[in-house]
Scaffold this active site. Structure first.
Site: not given
Length: 978
Positions: A543-544, A685, A799-800
């Site tokens: 998806w980046d 995640e 995580k992000q």
């Protein structure tokens, strides 16, 4: 280029576009004679004398005239032409011409005009540029038409410069041939296909790299340099000094390195699996391998420390350089190598090697193709054949999946005694030279790479032919063509930061990394998560690409953006297969997508460091937002470019199939009369199998919204296409269901008291500890913090960016206080365990008027590949390499964050809400919107938007709330306050 002392310019189509007036006059004459004269016909007249042009025109009309009649017709045509050019003004001088000629003259390079036109003096007078030329040669002084070199040779004589020291600028094939016949260098101005015999071709002078002509060095701000040799930096430098051209990437290793030093020429779009190991991209045999021996001592930095060493990467031109001084007894040997992967001919790798010694010595050059390649999950070649074809060395390999990889190498070395050395997997030249002290020796290598995935009948034959053509073209011309194409990309994409050199270089380096990975040669590849730096992350597309890299290309190079999104269209069947595998309808895109769109992601991605057992992960089956990300990318392409063609070429089908998948996946709660999205993983995640993840639900709803808009759009554009597509997909009965789901999908709302959006159902009940506390509990470095037993699983540590990513994407749909509250809440709870995360916090910080909050995150993002400050392992899994998503995130943070660039969701206007960090004095960048080009300049008080003179349409801008239209050549200036 070789030292240039004079430049000779054609007039029409080079200095000024008088060709259009010639065309109008010839067309008018043809009409008088009773036939039509087309633009294509006019191409035959470029660079040709007036009388010869008339002859061609008469041939087209099949008309025969007497000599007196021809003179009369030529005179009449010229009279009409003069009517047109008497109205010419300096505004019609082509872009970049005056700055370039002025640059030449400031460096002592003489200039001349060489044209077949008999009206040159009049035109120069009208343009006010007669003083820019030391000599003028026109149709009144010469009698022979191009391709005869008379006009250019006469110009050289007038200037007193030898023809070999002259460079010609021409827009016609006949003119290019004339310059070649004169023994001069030639730069074409116009179409590369028509002017393919020129040394290189530019679309216009605004895109010309002046230094290629003047011989000036590339500015230091485009050079990455590392002095000295440190063995511990070999792995990092392999990624840091990466070369690439979209077809392949070559790690920034030194020429003497082997597989033990992670040498890799990673090929885009060709994958292989060895046994049960992960499938990954194929590394080609290394055609750059070279090692010199001096009196039998290997000149190898890994064997003996060099006396001095430097490694450089020229990001402006996409070239790698090394310079090393070795010692052998009392002797010193200087070695310099430069190399590049051609942007003009993407199958080509080129190297230039120079060396000299202080003392008379015997040097052995050991160079060829090393087939013993580095692999992470290999070996990937079941069969390797080495051979010699005349002067060419070849290695033909067959992957385990049956794809051919062919490498052909030509060595251009005109000294020494040569022999061929073969091994099982490799083949080399061994050239023995008795060198004279102080004399510089030079040789070149041309390496061509083809695979069974390329559109050729036989990869090895294609490589051999390509290789020979490259050597015939020669290093200098290959380099010029390559460097000019890099310059053209920089002209579109460069961003200038004033006041912060560290940020400036880091951002340019990030842009370089994006450009080297872009697939300009095909729309069947995209950009992998680790670019072309290695086989890590299986060379897969995540998806980046849509969410972090695509925006850069959308605004700076839409053709590359379209290639990236066409990849998703070509892999739709893979997404359908995945949906069917899990029992759903529609398109469920691969989390880790390879060439056919099938999912390379396994169910056991990580090893538990405590037990040594593989851990079940849910990235493959639960990160359903990937399909929404693809839809978002296609729609963004349509909105920003206005190119509905992508929808008619498969994009609409992708959007509708993804909507069908989401309806198939969703759960309808009858008691609450709403749809919910259960059992997913959002961007964070560390928390898997959650329900109603806010990011996912919002993205799914937006995908459904896009699907409904696409249905309406394609029906309005082409009713038959609409009906055909609906019938093909058998979608008619599901359209009402998609509408219902859009209306009834649960969308997590901000809490009325805190304004916080709960990341997923139950997030608020998790343990709320600090990041410092969590890290204090880590027992083994690199242990995975998520999953069933990870330290973060039952905490609020993420995580992000997740909710913050949502707010960033839909920044225009949320009020300031909601964005600010969530940034402040989630920021201390974010571990930034992904390189994707910091840029998101930087962008939203700028959007809420706190750019200094975001500056540290921008810098972390932009410098990640320079510092090497990133995870090399998750568990025992190697994940090194470059970070193109972070590179894209750096551009987004600078331009879309601090620069405040956004595009209205309705496709109506560009939005600019700047918020520069205090470290920056100003910011300048270029964008292309709806095929119109603009330069945006801003400081802490003012924004200026300048439209290109070549624009053909008007675009509206909203700057700090005020809407203005900007047409060709216009400028908008607006003051603002944060």
């Amino acid at each position: 280029m070789a030292a240039v002392e004079a430049a000779i310019f054609d007039l029409d189509g080079v200095i000024v576009d008088t060709a259009k007036y010639h065309y109008l006059a010839w067309k008018r004459l043809a009409a008088e004679l009773g036939f039509d004269f087309s633009v294509t016909d006019n191409e035959r007249l470029k660079g040709v004398s007036r009388m010869r042009s008339l002859e061609i025109v008469l041939e087209i009309g099949r008309i025969r005239l007497s000599e007196s009649q021809m003179i009369e017709m030529a005179t009449q045509k010229n009279d009409w032409y003069l009517e047109y050019i008497y109205q010419i003004t300096p505004a019609e001088i082509l872009p970049g011409v005056i700055p370039f000629i002025s640059c030449l003259r400031s460096r002592g390079i003489k200039t001349a005009l060489g044209t077949a036109s008999k009206n040159a003096a009049l035109i120069l007078e009208k343009l006010g540029i007669s003083n820019l030329f030391d000599a003028i040669v026109d149709g009144n002084q010469v009698s022979k038409a191009k391709p005869d070199p008379e006009v250019f040779l006469a110009g050289a004589r007038k200037l007193g410069i030898h023809p070999a020291k002259c460079i010609v600028f021409e827009d016609a094939a006949a003119g290019v041939e004339a310059a070649k016949n004169a023994g001069m260098g030639v730069i074409g101005v116009g179409d590369r296909q028509i002017l393919n015999q020129a040394d290189f071709v530019i679309p216009n002078f605004s895109s010309l790299d002046f230094a290629l002509v003047t011989g000036a060095e590339t500015a230091g701000e485009y050079l990455l340099a590392e002095p000295g040799f440190l063995p511990e930096n070999i792995e990092l430098n392999g990624s840091k000094f990466l070369l690439g051209n979209g077809y392949m990437g070559y790690r920034g290793t030194l020429e003497e390195y082997t597989r033990e030093n992670q040498v890799a020429c990673t090929l885009a779009g060709i994958y292989d699996r060895k046994g049960d190991a992960w499938r990954e991209p194929v590394n080609a045999p290394n055609g750059f391998h070279t090692i010199l021996y001096c009196d039998n001592q290997a000149l190898d930095v890994t064997v003996a420390a060099p006396e001095s060493h430097s490694q450089r990467l020229n990001i402006r031109r996409g070239t790698h350089h090394r310079e090393t001084v070795f010692t052998a007894g009392r002797n010193k040997i200087w070695l310099a190598v430069e190399r590049f992967l051609s942007l003009d001919a993407v199958h080509l790798m080129v190297m230039k090697c120079r060396f000299r010694t202080e003392q008379a010595s015997q040097i052995i050059i050991h160079t060829g193709v090393d087939g013993d390649v580095w692999d992470i999950n290999g070996p990937h070649f079941q069969k390797i054949e080495v051979d010699v074809a005349g002067r060419q060395l070849t290695v033909k390999a067959l992957t385990n999946e049956g794809d051919a990889v062919a490498v052909s190498e030509l060595l251009d070395c005109h000294y020494g005694a040569a022999e061929i050395v073969r091994t099982e997997k490799s083949i080399y030249h061994r050239v023995t030279v008795n060198v004279e002290p102080g004399r510089e020796y030079c040789f070149y290598k041309y390496v061509s790479v083809y695979t069974g995935k390329d559109e050729v009948q036989e990869p090895l034959e294609a490589a051999l032919n390509h290789n020979r053509e490259a050597m015939h073209t020669g290093y200098e011309r290959l380099y010029l063509r390559h460097a000019q194409l890099w310059n053209e990309r920089w002209c579109k994409s460069d961003v200038i930061i004033s006041g912060d050199p560290e940020a400036q270089f880091a951002l340019r380096y990030s842009i370089y990394q994006l450009l080297l990975a872009a697939p300009s040669h095909t729309d069947r590849n995209s950009i992998p998560a680790r670019s072309l730096s290695s086989q890590t992350y299986k060379g897969a597309i995540f998806w980046d690409t849509e969410m972090f890299m695509l925006p850069f290309f959308l605004y700076t190079n839409p053709s590359l953006a379209k290639n990236i999104m066409k990849y998703r269209i070509h892999t739709l069947d893979g997404a359908r297969r995945k949906a069917a595998e899990y029992g759903y309808r529609g398109a469920f895109y691969a989390w880790e997508s390879q060439e056919n769109g099938d999912d390379a992601c396994t169910l056991y991605n990580i090893t538990d460091l405590f037990s040594g057992r593989p851990m079940r992960t849910y990235f493959r089956d639960k990160q359903i937002h990937i399909s929404a990300d693809v839809v978002y990318g296609i729609w963004q392409y349509y909105l920003i470019t206005g190119d509905a063609g992508i929808l008619m070429e498969g994009g609409a089908e992708v959007v509708l199939e993804c909507a069908r998948f989401f309806y198939s996946y969703a759960y309808f709660k009858k008691d609450k009369q709403r749809y919910e999205i259960l059992d997913v993983i959002g961007p964070d995640e560390y928390h898997d199998r959650v329900s109603n993840n806010a990011f996912t639900n919002y993205m799914v709803k937006y995908s459904l919204e896009i699907a409904l808009q696409v249905l309406q759009l394609i029906q309005e554009k082409d009713e038959s296409f609409y009906r055909s597509l609906i019938d093909k997909l058998r979608l008619q009965e599901e359209i009402p269901a998609i509408k219902e789901m859009y209306d009834k999908l649960l969308i997590p709302a901000p809490a009325p008291d805190t304004y916080i959006i709960e990341q997923f159902d139950g997030y608020n009940q998790l343990t709320d500890i600090s990041l410092e506390e969590l890290k204090s509990r880590i027992q083994i470095s690199n242990e995975y913090l998520g999953g069933g037993n990870g330290l973060a699983t039952n905490t609020k540590i993420i995580k992000q960016a997740d909710v913050v990513a949502l707010l960033n994407i839909f920044k225009n749909r949320f009020p300031h206080h909601v964005k600010k509250a969530n940034w402040e809440y989630y920021e201390p709870r974010t571990e930034h365990g992904s390189s994707l995360s910091p840029c998101v916090y930087a962008i939203l910080a700028a959007n809420i008027g706190k750019p200094d909050w975001g500056y540290q995150y921008f810098l972390k993002t932009a410098t990640i590949d320079l510092t090497g400050n990133y995870k090399r392992y998750v568990g025992d899994l190697y994940i090194g390499g470059t970070h193109p998503a972070a590179n894209g995130g750096a551009w987004m943070a600078a331009v879309m964050g601090f620069g405040g660039l956004n595009y209205d969701e309705n496709g109506e206007m560009v939005i600019l809400n700047p918020a520069l960090p205090r470290q920056w004095n100003s910011l300048t960048f270029n964008i292309q919107v709806r095929s119109q080009d603009f330069t945006v300049e801003m400081d802490h008080r003012q924004v200026k938007v300048k439209a290109s003179l070549e624009n053909t349409g008007t675009v509206r801008f909203q700057i700090a709330g005020t809407i203005s239209a900007c047409a060709s050549g216009q400028a908008i200036e607006m003051e603002y306050q944060i």
